[in-house]
Design a protein around this motif. Sequence first.
Motif, short mmCIF file in Angstrom:
data_model
loop_
_atom_site.label_atom_id
_atom_site.label_comp_id
_atom_site.label_asym_id
_atom_site.label_seq_id
_atom_site.Cartn_x
_atom_site.Cartn_y
_atom_site.Cartn_z
N ILE A 79 41.84 29.41 47.61
CA ILE A 79 41.35 29.81 46.29
C ILE A 79 42.51 29.73 45.30
O ILE A 79 43.53 30.40 45.47
N ALA A 80 42.37 28.90 44.26
CA ALA A 80 43.36 28.84 43.18
C ALA A 80 42.96 29.88 42.14
O ALA A 80 41.86 29.81 41.59
N SER A 81 43.83 30.85 41.88
CA SER A 81 43.47 31.97 41.01
C SER A 81 44.40 32.10 39.82
O SER A 81 45.61 31.88 39.94
N THR A 82 43.81 32.49 38.69
CA THR A 82 44.56 32.78 37.46
C THR A 82 44.04 34.10 36.91
O THR A 82 42.86 34.20 36.55
N LEU A 83 44.92 35.09 36.87
CA LEU A 83 44.56 36.41 36.34
C LEU A 83 45.26 36.59 35.00
O LEU A 83 46.48 36.50 34.91
N SER A 84 44.47 36.81 33.95
CA SER A 84 45.02 37.07 32.61
C SER A 84 44.82 38.54 32.29
O SER A 84 43.69 39.03 32.31
N THR A 92 48.63 37.93 26.06
CA THR A 92 48.25 38.08 27.46
C THR A 92 49.44 37.73 28.35
O THR A 92 50.37 37.05 27.94
N THR A 93 49.38 38.21 29.58
CA THR A 93 50.32 37.83 30.61
C THR A 93 49.50 37.24 31.74
O THR A 93 48.48 37.80 32.14
N LEU A 124 49.96 46.33 30.61
CA LEU A 124 48.95 45.29 30.86
C LEU A 124 47.65 45.90 31.36
O LEU A 124 47.64 46.75 32.24
N GLU A 125 46.55 45.38 30.81
CA GLU A 125 45.20 45.90 31.08
C GLU A 125 44.26 44.76 31.44
O GLU A 125 44.31 43.70 30.82
N ALA A 126 43.39 44.98 32.43
CA ALA A 126 42.43 43.97 32.85
C ALA A 126 41.27 43.81 31.86
O ALA A 126 40.75 42.71 31.70
N PHE A 127 40.88 44.89 31.20
CA PHE A 127 39.75 44.83 30.27
C PHE A 127 40.12 43.95 29.08
O PHE A 127 41.11 44.17 28.40
N LEU A 131 39.74 36.98 35.48
CA LEU A 131 40.21 36.39 36.73
C LEU A 131 39.40 35.12 36.94
O LEU A 131 38.17 35.18 37.03
N GLN A 132 40.08 34.00 36.96
CA GLN A 132 39.41 32.72 37.26
C GLN A 132 39.82 32.28 38.65
O GLN A 132 41.01 32.25 38.97
#
Length: 156
Positions: A79-84, A92-93, A124-127, A131-132
Amino acid sequence: MICKRLGIGAALAASTLAASLALAPGAAAVVPQSATIEADCGVYGGGAATLTATQDGTGATITVTSSITAPLALAEDSIASTLSLVKAGGGTTVFTGTENPAIAAGEGVTVGPLTGTVAAGDSLEAFGGSLQMVVFGITITCTANGPQSPGPFVFE
């Protein structure tokens, strides 16, 4: 006799200092170290997810463990993942990676550790982020339904 007393006193002081340093709690580089969100992945489902963060200087990792189940078995590191994550104050980070354990059909999806770069004081906050995950060439985008609990990650 005075030399013996000084030697014994120095040895006792050194051992007391070493013991107190060994028992002192280590400073956490990121607080909190884990947070939960309720994720929505559109037609692919949704559910609770836990984000676990670590920091080593300006390098940081986040692992996402979710109750969102895989419809098919997935191989390790497939799984290739990108979390912003959204930065307090704007921007964003991004954390990326292709690490995941082997996941059986019907098991919760875990990705990470995903790596990124942080600065001292970053909050940093997820909201508001996402996540792709790219699985079998299909991009799945998950977003948080609300702020993470207990609060944003704050890095030293």
